[in-house]
Write a protein that holds these residues in place. Sequence first.
Motif, short mmCIF file in Angstrom:
data_model
loop_
_atom_site.label_atom_id
_atom_site.label_comp_id
_atom_site.label_asym_id
_atom_site.label_seq_id
_atom_site.Cartn_x
_atom_site.Cartn_y
_atom_site.Cartn_z
N LEU A 97 0.91 -0.97 0.04
CA LEU A 97 0.03 -0.16 0.11
C LEU A 97 0.91 1.26 0.07
CD1 LEU A 97 -2.62 -0.91 2.42
CD2 LEU A 97 -2.84 -0.95 0.14
N TYR A 98 1.93 1.17 0.63
CA TYR A 98 3.03 2.27 0.59
C TYR A 98 3.43 2.45 -0.77
CZ TYR A 98 5.81 4.99 4.13
OH TYR A 98 6.19 5.89 4.97
N LEU A 111 0.46 10.30 3.41
CA LEU A 111 0.67 9.06 3.01
C LEU A 111 0.45 8.14 4.06
CD1 LEU A 111 1.13 6.73 0.93
CD2 LEU A 111 3.55 7.11 1.36
N GLU A 112 1.13 8.50 5.29
CA GLU A 112 0.94 7.94 6.64
C GLU A 112 -0.48 7.89 7.08
OE1 GLU A 112 3.11 6.11 8.27
OE2 GLU A 112 5.02 6.62 7.03
N LYS A 113 -1.16 9.00 7.03
CA LYS A 113 -2.61 9.18 7.21
C LYS A 113 -3.48 8.37 6.56
CE LYS A 113 -5.81 12.68 7.86
NZ LYS A 113 -6.05 14.14 7.44
N ARG A 114 -3.15 8.49 5.17
CA ARG A 114 -4.04 7.77 4.45
C ARG A 114 -3.81 6.07 4.71
NH1 ARG A 114 -8.53 8.91 2.91
NH2 ARG A 114 -8.60 7.20 1.02
N LEU A 115 -2.63 5.73 4.77
CA LEU A 115 -2.55 4.30 4.97
C LEU A 115 -3.10 3.77 6.47
CD1 LEU A 115 -0.39 2.21 3.78
CD2 LEU A 115 1.34 2.66 5.57
N LEU A 149 -8.25 2.77 -3.39
CA LEU A 149 -8.77 3.80 -2.23
C LEU A 149 -7.81 4.69 -1.77
CD1 LEU A 149 -11.87 2.38 -0.60
CD2 LEU A 149 -12.06 4.10 -2.19
N ILE A 150 -6.72 4.31 -1.69
CA ILE A 150 -5.71 4.92 -1.12
C ILE A 150 -5.40 6.50 -1.18
CG2 ILE A 150 -3.54 4.20 -2.38
CD1 ILE A 150 -2.34 3.90 0.68
N HIS A 151 -5.52 6.76 -2.44
CA HIS A 151 -5.48 8.42 -2.87
C HIS A 151 -6.78 8.96 -2.83
CE1 HIS A 151 -6.51 6.15 -6.48
NE2 HIS A 151 -6.33 6.97 -7.01
N ASP A 152 -7.78 8.51 -2.26
CA ASP A 152 -9.04 8.81 -2.09
C ASP A 152 -9.68 9.34 -3.27
OD1 ASP A 152 -11.63 9.79 -0.80
OD2 ASP A 152 -10.67 11.61 0.20
#
Lengths: 237, 248
Positions: A97-98, A111-115, A149-152
Amino acid sequence: MNLLEAKNLYKSFGNINAVSDISISLNVGEVIGFLGPNGAGKSTTMKMLTGFLEADSGSIEIKKIDLSKDPINAKSIIGYLPEGAPSYSDMTVKSFLYFVGKMRDLKDELLEKRLEIMLKDINLSEVQNQIIETLSKGYKRRVGIAQALIHDPDILILDEPTDGLDPNQKFEMRKLIKSISKNKGIIISTHILEEVEAVCSRTIIISSGKVLLNKETKDILKNKKGNLDSIFRKITK
Amino acid sequence: MKLYIEKLMIIFNREFTGYFRTPLASIFLLVFLALSAGMTFFMGQFFQRGQADLNSFFVWHPWLFLILMPAIGMRLWAEERKSGTIELLMTLPVTNSQLVLGKFLASWFFTLLAIIMTIPIWITVNYLGEPDNGVIFISYLGSWLMAGCFLSLTSCLSMLTKNQVIAFIVSTISCFIMVMAGFGLVLASVRSWAPLWFTEVIQSFSFLSHFKRIQYGVLDLTTFIFFISMIIICISINIFLVQLKKAD
């Protein structure tokens, strides 16, 4: 607001016309159920909408950006779960996911927040350090959803997101899709008709690469007698 | 440009660390070091020759790379195609050239790591005598450039199949042809029926002919341009093939 506008898409492979004259329009808050028998052209259409395949003719605009002219910016607005939810099986869930997050231009804190949000919302926290190869089918599918979905993204395109999941997992997946659909446009391809009835606001039925029906799901169910299942069988026969 | 390199580096990092996620890296490094040392000391008769140079080390590199580079490069694209991750990769906001370059550079720098790990042989020869270190440095550089040619060719060919074994075999045969083109026996057999210019063309495409010059410390512009342009040609074809074959 219009998010995706595909007009008159054609695609053939050799002598086979996989898609002929398909047009789709997707707005915010809409969940389109993309239905059709095997080999109807669902996956081919989705591959064109996400920029993996180029259409032989026709145009695709993602938030007014021409996909063929500016693929990089257009692709960054889309989240995509390909058929079978492929992922790098030798990576851990977190590192995969990173990787996708970084490729999607997320950086540092964001990135940390979305993860963190993905791991929590999609129930991946307990397997975050596990190698993807060792996960069950249900978890692998969830990893696929998380990377999409990671990048909303404003647009989410999911090719058979519940295929191979058990009834509980299917229920969870539908709940997730419903919960995120308010401020996004979602296209789902599926074989499961009850899924369309449960989550999709609009239904598109295609067969042999052609659109046979494109209507609000509630209108289909209201106007025609019987359920979606019988309608599907009648028009795709 | 900065953004271009940033994305390229993300691909590079994933691929490079990928070698270490499986036993591939350790097996490769072990085999490479054992074979290169074995060939230098036993088959190359390093001590018996009594000369302070590394000719008996570098002379085996084309033959070692012939097998080992396809082993490193065969997975680059064949695996992506087989597992379907190519679809995921190519729907990310990234260009084909970033993908191809990132993957190629990862395999090339992994090879550099393997080559650097042979430095104790360089130290040994300096301990035993007074070698021309300039020649050795140029030989190392040439060896790495030649490895790049093998790898770019393998990467290109691995895009043509979903099967890694097929990718490996086809790449090894192709690399073998590129090496053999400069072999005395092949050139002699061509010379007997073909005009001189044709023989020269074949020889000029040989990795072996170019590498031999480097081995004696001659890194002239022609050889340098040959290796670099071979890499550029293979990478360009690779980028084209990614576009052409991605959905097959």
